[in-house]
Scaffold this motif. Structure first.
Motif, mmCIF file in Angstrom:
data_model
loop_
_atom_site.group_PDB
_atom_site.id
_atom_site.type_symbol
_atom_site.label_atom_id
_atom_site.label_comp_id
_atom_site.label_asym_id
_atom_site.label_seq_id
_atom_site.Cartn_x
_atom_site.Cartn_y
_atom_site.Cartn_z
ATOM 1 N N LEU A 48 49.732 40.242 40.779
ATOM 2 C CA LEU A 48 48.872 39.173 40.273
ATOM 3 C C LEU A 48 47.435 39.670 40.104
ATOM 4 C CD1 LEU A 48 50.143 36.055 42.259
ATOM 5 C CD2 LEU A 48 50.642 36.683 39.896
ATOM 6 N N PHE A 49 47.006 40.534 41.014
ATOM 7 C CA PHE A 49 45.671 41.119 40.888
ATOM 8 C C PHE A 49 45.570 41.926 39.595
ATOM 9 C CE2 PHE A 49 43.069 44.950 41.424
ATOM 10 C CZ PHE A 49 41.819 44.373 41.579
ATOM 11 N N LEU A 50 46.557 42.775 39.334
ATOM 12 C CA LEU A 50 46.547 43.588 38.121
ATOM 13 C C LEU A 50 46.637 42.718 36.871
ATOM 14 C CD1 LEU A 50 48.889 46.534 39.214
ATOM 15 C CD2 LEU A 50 46.394 46.562 38.971
ATOM 16 N N HIS A 51 47.426 41.662 36.968
ATOM 17 C CA HIS A 51 47.583 40.729 35.841
ATOM 18 C C HIS A 51 46.242 40.072 35.506
ATOM 19 C CE1 HIS A 51 49.561 38.125 33.058
ATOM 20 N NE2 HIS A 51 49.347 37.027 33.762
ATOM 21 N N SER A 52 45.536 39.624 36.519
ATOM 22 C CA SER A 52 44.241 38.977 36.285
ATOM 23 C C SER A 52 43.182 40.001 35.888
ATOM 24 C CB SER A 52 43.793 38.203 37.530
ATOM 25 O OG SER A 52 43.638 39.057 38.636
ATOM 26 N N LEU A 53 43.255 41.204 36.437
ATOM 27 C CA LEU A 53 42.290 42.254 36.125
ATOM 28 C C LEU A 53 42.368 42.654 34.652
ATOM 29 C CD1 LEU A 53 40.134 44.249 37.085
ATOM 30 C CD2 LEU A 53 41.987 45.824 37.704
ATOM 31 N N ARG A 54 43.572 42.683 34.105
ATOM 32 C CA ARG A 54 43.729 43.030 32.690
ATOM 33 C C ARG A 54 42.996 42.043 31.793
ATOM 34 N NH1 ARG A 54 49.058 44.827 34.091
ATOM 35 N NH2 ARG A 54 49.883 42.731 33.817
ATOM 36 N N MET A 55 42.904 40.798 32.235
ATOM 37 C CA MET A 55 42.240 39.778 31.423
ATOM 38 C C MET A 55 40.755 39.674 31.731
ATOM 39 S SD MET A 55 45.145 36.765 31.325
ATOM 40 C CE MET A 55 45.625 36.874 33.051
ATOM 41 N N LEU A 56 40.388 39.789 33.009
ATOM 42 C CA LEU A 56 38.997 39.587 33.402
ATOM 43 C C LEU A 56 38.154 40.857 33.301
ATOM 44 C CD1 LEU A 56 39.542 37.355 36.559
ATOM 45 C CD2 LEU A 56 38.685 36.618 34.331
ATOM 46 N N LYS A 57 38.783 42.004 33.442
ATOM 47 C CA LYS A 57 38.069 43.286 33.385
ATOM 48 C C LYS A 57 37.009 43.406 34.489
ATOM 49 C CE LYS A 57 40.239 43.937 29.473
ATOM 50 N NZ LYS A 57 41.448 44.778 29.409
ATOM 51 N N ASP A 58 37.255 42.749 35.605
ATOM 52 C CA ASP A 58 36.283 42.785 36.708
ATOM 53 C C ASP A 58 37.042 42.712 38.024
ATOM 54 O OD1 ASP A 58 34.503 41.465 38.827
ATOM 55 O OD2 ASP A 58 33.052 41.899 37.247
ATOM 56 N N ASP A 59 36.914 43.761 38.838
ATOM 57 C CA ASP A 59 37.671 43.843 40.094
ATOM 58 C C ASP A 59 37.382 42.672 41.026
ATOM 59 O OD1 ASP A 59 38.520 46.211 39.047
ATOM 60 O OD2 ASP A 59 37.955 47.459 40.749
ATOM 61 N N LEU A 60 36.095 42.376 41.229
ATOM 62 C CA LEU A 60 35.726 41.328 42.176
ATOM 63 C C LEU A 60 36.192 39.953 41.695
ATOM 64 C CD1 LEU A 60 32.118 42.411 43.222
ATOM 65 C CD2 LEU A 60 34.238 42.629 44.532
ATOM 66 N N VAL A 94 47.671 32.024 37.461
ATOM 67 C CA VAL A 94 46.682 33.062 37.154
ATOM 68 C C VAL A 94 46.099 32.827 35.760
ATOM 69 C CG1 VAL A 94 46.385 35.504 36.596
ATOM 70 C CG2 VAL A 94 47.583 34.843 38.670
ATOM 71 N N LYS A 95 46.973 32.583 34.802
ATOM 72 C CA LYS A 95 46.511 32.363 33.425
ATOM 73 C C LYS A 95 45.551 31.178 33.346
ATOM 74 C CE LYS A 95 48.126 31.206 28.778
ATOM 75 N NZ LYS A 95 49.308 30.906 27.922
ATOM 76 N N ASN A 96 45.912 30.079 33.998
ATOM 77 C CA ASN A 96 45.062 28.884 33.964
ATOM 78 C C ASN A 96 43.711 29.136 34.616
ATOM 79 O OD1 ASN A 96 47.046 27.436 32.646
ATOM 80 N ND2 ASN A 96 47.866 26.518 34.514
#
Length: 203
Positions: A48-60, A94-96
């Motif tokens: 889920l972290f990687l999934h969100s990171l691909r969209m947000l482009k920000d680790d934190l 995550v998407k929402n």
């Protein structure tokens, strides 16, 4: 054998949560089984972290999003619909949440642009609302705290509506210096006005 009976039998062996299916974990989660929640967390946190990171482009931001998602999952565990596949629920969540982040940033950027227009034009009161009056007072106070020369150049541009060339000629400095001082003034003002100002005065 039903899941509830299977795990309530005092003669049953120890539960190996890592061997359970998502469906079984979801049932236990809905009964506030903390070990089931921990297994769900360990099973999905990385992906889920990687999934969100691909969209947000920000680790934190991605890390915070996943943390908040799991906190909400545990808080509302008893309301979880066990008919909803766990992986589908988590990915959809995550998407929402990512869409919420994007929407928040869009609003934030809009407010930042609005503030810059207000600073540059000096048009603090457009519809006589109390919020805009208060924002105007705040900006004026911050302007008085600018370095003396920077404040002088900034106010000549804003209040007297003088061009960079005229300001440069009057102060015997270069156009480039005038432009730099005005840009620095705007940057300082924007940095000093915390984000809460935008939500207090623009929302």
């Amino acid at each position: 054998m039903e899941l509830s009976k299977k795990y309530s039998d005092p003669n049953s062996t120890m539960i190996f949560y890592d061997k359970l299916s998502d469906k079984e974990l979801a049932v236990l989660l809905s009964n506030k089984d903390r070990s089931a929640f921990t297994e769900i967390y360990n099973r999905y946190k990385a992906v889920l972290f990687l999934h969100s990171l691909r969209m947000l482009k920000d680790d934190l931001e991605a890390e915070d999003l996943v943390h908040d998602l799991f906190s909400a999952l545990w808080t509302r565990a008893e309301k979880y619909n066990i008919e909803t596949p766990l992986n589908y629920y988590l990915y959809r969540s995550v998407k929402n949440r990512v869409l919420d982040v994007f929407a928040h940033k869009k609003v934030q950027n809009k407010h930042m642009e609005s503030l810059q227009e207000i600073i540059e034009s000096g048009s603090y009161i457009t519809d006589n609302t109390i919020r805009e009056k208060e924002l105007g007072k705040l900006i004026e106070r911050e302007i008085t705290l600018l370095p003396k020369k920077m404040r002088e150049i900034f106010e000549m541009s804003r209040n007297q509506n003088l061009s960079h060339a005229l300001i440069a000629a009057e102060l015997n400095i270069s156009d480039k210096t005038v432009k730099k001082q005005i840009n620095n003034a705007i940057k300082i003002l924007r940095n000093r006005l915390d984000l809460y100002v935008f939500f207090n005065f623009f929302l």
